[in-house]
Enzyme design. Structure first.
Site, PDB file in Angstrom:
ATOM      1  N   GLU A 139       0.819  -1.216   0.000  1.00 54.03           N
ATOM      2  CA  GLU A 139       0.000   0.000   0.000  1.00 54.03           C
ATOM      3  C   GLU A 139       0.849   1.261   0.000  1.00 54.03           C
ATOM      4  OE1 GLU A 139      -2.971   0.297  -0.676  1.00 54.03           O
ATOM      5  OE2 GLU A 139      -3.727  -1.735  -0.440  1.00 54.03           O
ATOM      6  N   TYR A 168      -6.450   6.735   3.750  1.00 54.04           N
ATOM      7  CA  TYR A 168      -6.663   5.681   2.769  1.00 54.04           C
ATOM      8  C   TYR A 168      -5.905   4.412   3.144  1.00 54.04           C
ATOM      9  CZ  TYR A 168      -5.585   2.546  -0.906  1.00 54.04           C
ATOM     10  OH  TYR A 168      -5.384   1.379  -1.575  1.00 54.04           O
ATOM     11  N   ASP A 175      -9.943   5.547  -2.519  1.00 58.15           N
ATOM     12  CA  ASP A 175      -8.732   5.972  -3.219  1.00 58.15           C
ATOM     13  C   ASP A 175      -9.144   6.645  -4.524  1.00 58.15           C
ATOM     14  OD1 ASP A 175      -9.593   3.867  -4.789  1.00 58.15           O
ATOM     15  OD2 ASP A 175      -7.543   3.390  -5.408  1.00 58.15           O
ATOM     16  N   CYS A 195     -12.660   1.518 -15.690  1.00 59.79           N
ATOM     17  CA  CYS A 195     -13.155   2.891 -15.502  1.00 59.79           C
ATOM     18  C   CYS A 195     -11.968   3.827 -15.285  1.00 59.79           C
ATOM     19  CB  CYS A 195     -14.117   2.937 -14.322  1.00 59.79           C
ATOM     20  SG  CYS A 195     -15.139   4.423 -14.249  1.00 59.79           S
ATOM     21  N   CYS A 240     -15.793   1.498 -21.452  1.00 63.67           N
ATOM     22  CA  CYS A 240     -17.160   1.324 -20.977  1.00 63.67           C
ATOM     23  C   CYS A 240     -17.824   0.064 -21.547  1.00 63.67           C
ATOM     24  CB  CYS A 240     -17.993   2.557 -21.310  1.00 63.67           C
ATOM     25  SG  CYS A 240     -17.365   4.069 -20.515  1.00 63.67           S
ATOM     26  N   CYS A 294     -17.455  -2.677 -19.251  1.00 63.99           N
ATOM     27  CA  CYS A 294     -17.878  -2.423 -17.873  1.00 63.99           C
ATOM     28  C   CYS A 294     -19.134  -3.225 -17.515  1.00 63.99           C
ATOM     29  CB  CYS A 294     -18.150  -0.937 -17.676  1.00 63.99           C
ATOM     30  SG  CYS A 294     -18.680  -0.550 -15.999  1.00 63.99           S
ATOM     31  N   CYS A 321     -24.667   3.284 -15.177  1.00 59.93           N
ATOM     32  CA  CYS A 321     -23.741   4.412 -14.986  1.00 59.93           C
ATOM     33  C   CYS A 321     -24.425   5.747 -15.241  1.00 59.93           C
ATOM     34  CB  CYS A 321     -22.535   4.253 -15.910  1.00 59.93           C
ATOM     35  SG  CYS A 321     -21.321   5.590 -15.726  1.00 59.93           S
TER      36      CYS A 321
END
Length: 341
Positions: free
Chosen positions: A68, A151, A169, A224, A231, A234, A240
């Site tokens: 991270e 975060y 995030d 995305c 898209c 997706c 959306c």
DNA sequence: GATACGTGGCA
DNA sequence: TTGCCAAGTAT
């Protein structure tokens, strides 16, 4: 939990006189209820997620924490080799904590933002002194660690300890902006409203919340995306709000990160020298080209030449050096400048 | 809230 | 070639 299907956002869009016909209620009616969204995205994740070592079940909380920190503002492909070597060399916090901080900075290599290496080392020290050498598992405890912000604390608590956390995030912010709010990009700074939205979208169960966080993050990373989102790939494009609104462009232009001619560039060039150096570097070497000195400095010739090619004004070089010393990324010994011991 | 902070790949 | 962008944090 408040079942705001995000109908509120859709309705606000539909009520706006400037919204294209596509955003009218009939178009928005394709929006799925939250549980259906959870299932759709989680299923997509099951078959599309990247296999990353810090996602493996055998990965320790320390491995997750290291990943991270490294992934802050840094692409996965560049983190992978450094993370692998890092965990091989320092499999537990105590292994890193007994090294000089400079070793962490050196091992950080060219990941960028080397202060993260310093903070990760400091975090390892704190984990040993305050937590018996084990990475703590709660958000407040994690937040206390150097280099761990809101975060990262949420991500480690969720992904390493299975806790239900509101992970937000840049990927999640962008997905939420498009899917729920109908905007091309999230606002320039994280707002309380965004955190509320993320909290409301979170599934109730701990396990499902972890999967949801990972799924939304992965969707943002793979589909995305910021530029030219895919898209057609997706799984929730039918829901959306941004697509339904006719893909309105961003309402602002992100201000670019300047680089050429900045102090950051000079700092980076100096750090490149120090990382390679096997002994302290005389300050004069930073100020004057090796050719002027009448000898070739062993080992550091290439990064030193790169530094001099920047042709930075003396005061800028001075400022960069002072900054590095002030940040603890370098220290001045009688023999010269070196990484922190 | 705005700003500083590395590095490299891609359009 | 220039500018954008990548799992943010600290001040």
């Amino acid at each position: 939990m408040a079942l705001i299907y995000y109908a509120e956002s859709i309705k606000a869009l539909a009520d706006s006189p400037t919204v294209p016909a596509a955003a009218r209620p009939e178009a928005a009616s394709a929006a799925l209820p939250l549980p259906a969204l959870h299932e759709a995205l989680t299923n997509w994740f099951e078959s599309n997620a990247r296999e990353l070592p810090w996602r493996a079940t055998e990965c320790t909380p320390w491995g997750v924490l290291v990943s991270e920190i490294m992934l802050q503002q840094t692409p996965v492909v560049r983190v992978l080799p450094v993370w692998t070597e890092w965990l091989r060399r320092w499999p537990e916090p105590a292994d890193l904590a007994r090294e000089p901080a400079g070793e962490a900075v050196r091992a950080w290599g060219r990941l960028g933002y080397p202060r993260r290496a310093l903070r990760l080392h400091a975090a390892a020290v704190a984990i040993c002194s305050d937590h018996g050498g084990e990475v703590p598992g709660t958000h407040p405890e994690l937040l206390e660690l150097p280099g761990v912000g809101s975060y990262t604390a949420a991500a480690v608590a969720a992904f390493a300890f299975g806790r239900r956390e509101t992970v937000v995030d840049t990927n999640i912010r962008r997905v939420h902006a498009r899917l729920f709010s109908g905007s091309a990009l999230p606002s320039q700074s994280l707002t309380a409203a965004e955190m509320r939205l993320a909290a409301q979208a979170l599934p109730d169960g701990a396990g499902s919340s972890v999967r949801w966080n990972a799924s939304v993050m992965e969707l943002g990373a793979l589909v995305c995306t910021a530029r030219s989102p895919k898209c057609r790939q997706c799984p929730v494009s039918g829901s959306c709000a941004w697509l339904a609104a006719g893909e309105p462009p961003p309402t602002y232009t992100p201000k670019g990160q300047s680089w050429h001619g900045t102090d950051r560039q000079v700092r980076g060039a100096v750090m490149a020298v120090l990382r390679v150096a096997e002994s302290p570097v005389a300050p004069e070497l930073f100020q004057r080209a090796p050719a002027d000195l009448g000898f070739e400095p062993a080992g550091i010739g290439i990064p030193l030449a790169a530094l001099h090619r920047l042709n930075a004004p003396p005061e800028q070089l001075e400022r960069a050096l002072a900054g590095l010393l002030g940040d603890g990324l370098a220290e001045l010994q009688p023999a010269g400048l070196q990484l922190p011991a």
